[in-house]
Every structure is written in C-alpha cells, then in structure tokens.
Design a protein around this motif. Structure first.
Motif, PDB file in Angstrom:
ATOM      1  N   ASP A   1       0.809  -1.212   0.000  1.00 32.13           N
ATOM      2  CA  ASP A   1       0.000   0.000   0.000  1.00 32.13           C
ATOM      3  C   ASP A   1       0.846   1.267   0.000  1.00 32.13           C
ATOM      4  N   GLY A   2       2.138   1.149   0.305  1.00 33.65           N
ATOM      5  CA  GLY A   2       3.046   2.287   0.179  1.00 33.65           C
ATOM      6  C   GLY A   2       2.862   3.361   1.221  1.00 33.65           C
ATOM      7  N   GLU A   3       2.134   3.093   2.294  1.00 33.36           N
ATOM      8  CA  GLU A   3       1.913   4.086   3.333  1.00 33.36           C
ATOM      9  C   GLU A   3       2.312   3.514   4.690  1.00 33.36           C
ATOM     10  N   GLY A   4       2.616   4.413   5.633  1.00 31.96           N
ATOM     11  CA  GLY A   4       2.888   4.005   6.996  1.00 31.96           C
ATOM     12  C   GLY A   4       3.973   2.950   7.093  1.00 31.96           C
ATOM     13  N   PRO A   5       3.682   1.814   7.761  1.00 27.00           N
ATOM     14  CA  PRO A   5       4.693   0.775   7.952  1.00 27.00           C
ATOM     15  C   PRO A   5       5.267   0.230   6.652  1.00 27.00           C
ATOM     16  N   ALA A   6       4.443   0.113   5.613  1.00 28.57           N
ATOM     17  CA  ALA A   6       4.952  -0.381   4.329  1.00 28.57           C
ATOM     18  C   ALA A   6       5.953   0.602   3.724  1.00 28.57           C
ATOM     19  N   GLN A   7       5.718   1.879   3.935  1.00 26.84           N
ATOM     20  CA  GLN A   7       6.598   2.905   3.379  1.00 26.84           C
ATOM     21  C   GLN A   7       7.971   2.906   4.036  1.00 26.84           C
ATOM     22  N   ILE A   8       8.021   2.628   5.340  1.00 29.54           N
ATOM     23  CA  ILE A   8       9.304   2.683   6.048  1.00 29.54           C
ATOM     24  C   ILE A   8      10.035   1.346   6.056  1.00 29.54           C
ATOM     25  N   ALA A   9       9.371   0.259   5.651  1.00 28.68           N
ATOM     26  CA  ALA A   9       9.991  -1.059   5.724  1.00 28.68           C
ATOM     27  C   ALA A   9      11.315  -1.143   4.954  1.00 28.68           C
ATOM     28  N   PRO A  10      11.405  -0.635   3.711  1.00 27.34           N
ATOM     29  CA  PRO A  10      12.695  -0.720   3.008  1.00 27.34           C
ATOM     30  C   PRO A  10      13.821   0.014   3.733  1.00 27.34           C
ATOM     31  N   GLY A  11      13.505   1.148   4.354  1.00 35.45           N
ATOM     32  CA  GLY A  11      14.525   1.892   5.090  1.00 35.45           C
ATOM     33  C   GLY A  11      15.006   1.156   6.318  1.00 35.45           C
ATOM     34  N   ILE A  12      14.098   0.455   6.986  1.00 33.63           N
ATOM     35  CA  ILE A  12      14.491  -0.369   8.130  1.00 33.63           C
ATOM     36  C   ILE A  12      15.473  -1.445   7.676  1.00 33.63           C
ATOM     37  N   ALA A  13      15.138  -2.104   6.573  1.00 38.63           N
ATOM     38  CA  ALA A  13      16.001  -3.166   6.052  1.00 38.63           C
ATOM     39  C   ALA A  13      17.381  -2.632   5.689  1.00 38.63           C
ATOM     40  N   GLU A  14      17.441  -1.447   5.126  1.00 36.48           N
ATOM     41  CA  GLU A  14      18.724  -0.870   4.737  1.00 36.48           C
ATOM     42  C   GLU A  14      19.621  -0.603   5.939  1.00 36.48           C
ATOM     43  N   ARG A  15      19.046  -0.279   7.078  1.00 33.60           N
ATOM     44  CA  ARG A  15      19.843   0.068   8.253  1.00 33.60           C
ATOM     45  C   ARG A  15      20.309  -1.164   9.033  1.00 33.60           C
ATOM     46  N   LEU A  16      19.679  -2.308   8.816  1.00 32.17           N
ATOM     47  CA  LEU A  16      20.075  -3.521   9.520  1.00 32.17           C
ATOM     48  C   LEU A  16      21.277  -4.154   8.821  1.00 32.17           C
ATOM     49  N   PRO A  17      22.305  -4.549   9.548  1.00 29.38           N
ATOM     50  CA  PRO A  17      23.543  -5.041   8.919  1.00 29.38           C
ATOM     51  C   PRO A  17      23.382  -6.323   8.116  1.00 29.38           C
ATOM     52  N   ASP A  18      22.487  -7.221   8.525  1.00 29.60           N
ATOM     53  CA  ASP A  18      22.360  -8.522   7.869  1.00 29.60           C
ATOM     54  C   ASP A  18      20.873  -8.749   7.597  1.00 29.60           C
ATOM     55  N   CYS A  19      20.374  -8.145   6.528  1.00 27.59           N
ATOM     56  CA  CYS A  19      18.937  -8.133   6.311  1.00 27.59           C
ATOM     57  C   CYS A  19      18.590  -8.314   4.840  1.00 27.59           C
ATOM     58  N   LEU A  20      17.518  -9.033   4.609  1.00 23.47           N
ATOM     59  CA  LEU A  20      16.918  -9.198   3.295  1.00 23.47           C
ATOM     60  C   LEU A  20      15.553  -8.533   3.310  1.00 23.47           C
ATOM     61  N   PHE A  21      15.267  -7.719   2.296  1.00 24.20           N
ATOM     62  CA  PHE A  21      13.943  -7.091   2.186  1.00 24.20           C
ATOM     63  C   PHE A  21      13.124  -7.814   1.135  1.00 24.20           C
ATOM     64  N   ILE A  22      11.877  -8.132   1.483  1.00 25.44           N
ATOM     65  CA  ILE A  22      10.954  -8.781   0.566  1.00 25.44           C
ATOM     66  C   ILE A  22       9.719  -7.911   0.416  1.00 25.44           C
ATOM     67  N   SER A  23       9.383  -7.582  -0.815  1.00 26.57           N
ATOM     68  CA  SER A  23       8.177  -6.801  -1.099  1.00 26.57           C
ATOM     69  C   SER A  23       7.041  -7.739  -1.478  1.00 26.57           C
ATOM     70  N   GLN A  24       5.886  -7.515  -0.876  1.00 28.93           N
ATOM     71  CA  GLN A  24       4.669  -8.243  -1.222  1.00 28.93           C
ATOM     72  C   GLN A  24       3.639  -7.221  -1.716  1.00 28.93           C
ATOM     73  N   PRO A  25       3.694  -6.875  -2.998  1.00 23.67           N
ATOM     74  CA  PRO A  25       2.883  -5.773  -3.516  1.00 23.67           C
ATOM     75  C   PRO A  25       1.383  -5.979  -3.397  1.00 23.67           C
ATOM     76  N   ASP A  26       0.932  -7.215  -3.273  1.00 21.77           N
ATOM     77  CA  ASP A  26      -0.502  -7.477  -3.174  1.00 21.77           C
ATOM     78  C   ASP A  26      -0.984  -7.567  -1.732  1.00 21.77           C
ATOM     79  N   SER A  27      -0.081  -7.345  -0.790  1.00 23.78           N
ATOM     80  CA  SER A  27      -0.434  -7.499   0.621  1.00 23.78           C
ATOM     81  C   SER A  27      -0.709  -6.144   1.262  1.00 23.78           C
ATOM     82  N   THR A  28      -1.396  -6.192   2.411  1.00 22.75           N
ATOM     83  CA  THR A  28      -1.613  -5.025   3.252  1.00 22.75           C
ATOM     84  C   THR A  28      -0.995  -5.285   4.619  1.00 22.75           C
ATOM     85  N   HIS A  29      -1.173  -4.348   5.537  1.00 32.56           N
ATOM     86  CA  HIS A  29      -0.619  -4.511   6.879  1.00 32.56           C
ATOM     87  C   HIS A  29      -1.261  -5.693   7.600  1.00 32.56           C
TER      88      HIS A  29
END
Length: 282
Positions: free
Chosen positions: A227-255
């Motif tokens: 949905d690109g808002e709120g928690p979904a919007q900040i999720a990629p940034g959280i992943a970038e700051r974690l030293p050992d992290c994989l980010f997975i996008s689920q475009p059809d999902s909601t919170h």
C-alpha cells in the motif's frame, strides 16, 4: 518475568522441530497466529506471547506507553523458550519491533527474525518535525473502539461485516474474539482496553529503535506490503539500516497480510528458514 513484575503469558502451540516465537501486532494477541502455527507443525515447535495489556498478560496501571517495555516482554519470552539461543522469530507490526528490541539487547537468542512491517520510524520524520505522538487516525480509532458486545458471537458477526476484519481468515477472526474478549456484565469485553491500545499507538512513533538498528547483528528478513503508506513505506529503510537483512516486497499485501493469508505466511516462513546456513544477502 518481564520488567515491572509483569508475568508474560506464553502459549505453546505444539509441533515438531526447532522453536519458533510468534509475536503479535498492537491490539491483538498470540492466539491470532495459531492458523499460521498449525501449518508449521512439521517444521517448528511454535510458541506465541501476549504483550502486556494484551490477551492473557496483565499491565500495570502506571504503564506510560514506553515500547521498550514491550521489548522487555519479548526478551523475557525468548529467554524462557530458548535460553541457549537458536530461536526463530516471526513478528507482525509492533511484534516485529519487540523482537528487534530483544535481539538488540541479547543477540545470541535469535538465529533469524522475520518481521512483517515493523514499526520503527526514523528519528525525525520529514513531515512531522520529530513529533513523538502516533498517527492521529490510529490513536483516535483505538480510543473510539467498541469495548463490549452482548456475546462472543455478536462480536464475531460485527467484525466480519466490515473492513478490515471482513478480509481476514475466518479462523483467525474467531480466535481473535475467543481469546481477546472476556465475559463481563455487558456480555463480553475486550481484554486490550481501548485506552491501552491508544497509548500504544501514541508510543509507536516515540521510541528510538531506529538509531540502534545498525547495532543489531541478528539475521533479519523485513517484509513490506504494497500500500506504500505508513509501515509499508518505512519497511525498506528499516532493512537498509540492519547489517544482515533481506527485504521482501509483497505488492498485493496489506498490513493485515498475515491474517488474510496465513497459509502463504507459513509457506514464506518455511522458505526463509530452509536455508539458514546461507547468506541472506546473496
């Protein structure tokens, strides 16, 4: 036992295999994730905690909405389940934040944390000037939440008739009501008091786990909805700051993704834990 002498309720869902801790979102409780645990009984022995003020875990009257106390609850549960480490964690929303807080304090407890849209806002959000109050719509929505119904069935019927619950798995909805309400003179009453839920939403933007993310060495998978808002919007940034992290996008999902598709969530957990000996970043 957690901080403030809070005795954290831990539910064992059974199964075979290494321990898995399921960590719930604001306003919910551990039993909501039983439909996921049931699908994992050949891979894991599943447990779920109830955070203070939720489900079967009480909360002291002087609690002020400090999310690091939720981190205390997650840490207490993780230590009881896997005192020697080797734990897998799946956290949803606030529950993902609690697991990250626990991993920051005691890195050896978890082999992997899977976090579905953690609530870890940047220290100063660009639009809010660093305001520490939670999203007004969420806070006010919690305060206005209907706390009582004439019966458990009346509560189920009410939730099933309107979003977002009308889209969730029917078993999850019944578990939410069965373990999230208690008998009362009015019929049944929410265990998670609306005022407690509102205070939780208010505190969600005030904790400062964002600054500590680079210090968390535990392997993490962060999942973001579409949905690109709120928690979904900040999720990629959280992943970038974690030293050992994989980010997975689920475009059809909601919170509410884990509640809408528990089977798909269980399959994803199996897939992500099948290769624990490999580097998540490759």
């Amino acid at each position: 036992m957690s901080s403030d002498h809070v005795n954290v309720a831990i539910h064992e869902f059974g199964g075979n295999g290494r321990p898995l801790l399921l960590s719930h979102a604001t306003g919910f409780h551990g039993y909501c994730y039983l439909p996921i645990a049931d699908r994992l009984d050949q891979q894991f022995t599943s447990y779920a905690l109830d955070y203070r003020g939720h489900g079967a875990t009480p909360c002291n009257d002087d609690w002020d909405g400090d999310w690091f106390r939720y981190g205390d609850d997650a840490l207490a549960a993780a230590r009881r389940i896997a005192p020697d480490g080797g734990l897998i964690g799946f956290g949803h929303s606030m529950g993902a934040t609690g697991l990250l807080m626990a991993a920051h304090r005691e890195p050896g407890l978890f082999d992997l944390i899977i976090g579905f849209e953690p609530i870890v806002f940047p220290t100063a959000m660009p639009d809010d000037g660093g305001d520490q109050d939670g999203p007004p719509s969420m806070v006010e929505g919690a305060r206005r939440r209907r706390p009582t119904f004439p019966s458990f069935e009346a509560a189920v019927d009410n939730y099933a008739s309107k979003p977002p619950f009308q889209f969730v798995d029917s078993d999850m909805l019944r578990l939410y009501v069965a373990h999230g309400f208690r008998p009362s003179p009015e019929g049944v009453r929410l265990k998670c008091d609306p005022a407690h839920e509102a205070l939780t939403f208010m505190g969600g933007a005030g904790h400062r786990l964002w600054d500590a993310l680079p210090e968390i060495d535990t392997r993490v998978v962060v999942i973001g909805g579409g949905d690109g808002e709120g928690p979904a919007q900040i999720a990629p940034g959280i992943a970038e700051r974690l030293p050992d992290c994989l980010f997975i996008s689920q475009p059809d999902s909601t919170h509410f993704g884990p509640f809408v598709d528990p089977a798909g969530t269980a399959d994803l957990i199996v897939d992500l834990t099948a290769g624990l000996t490999t580097d998540l970043t490759t």
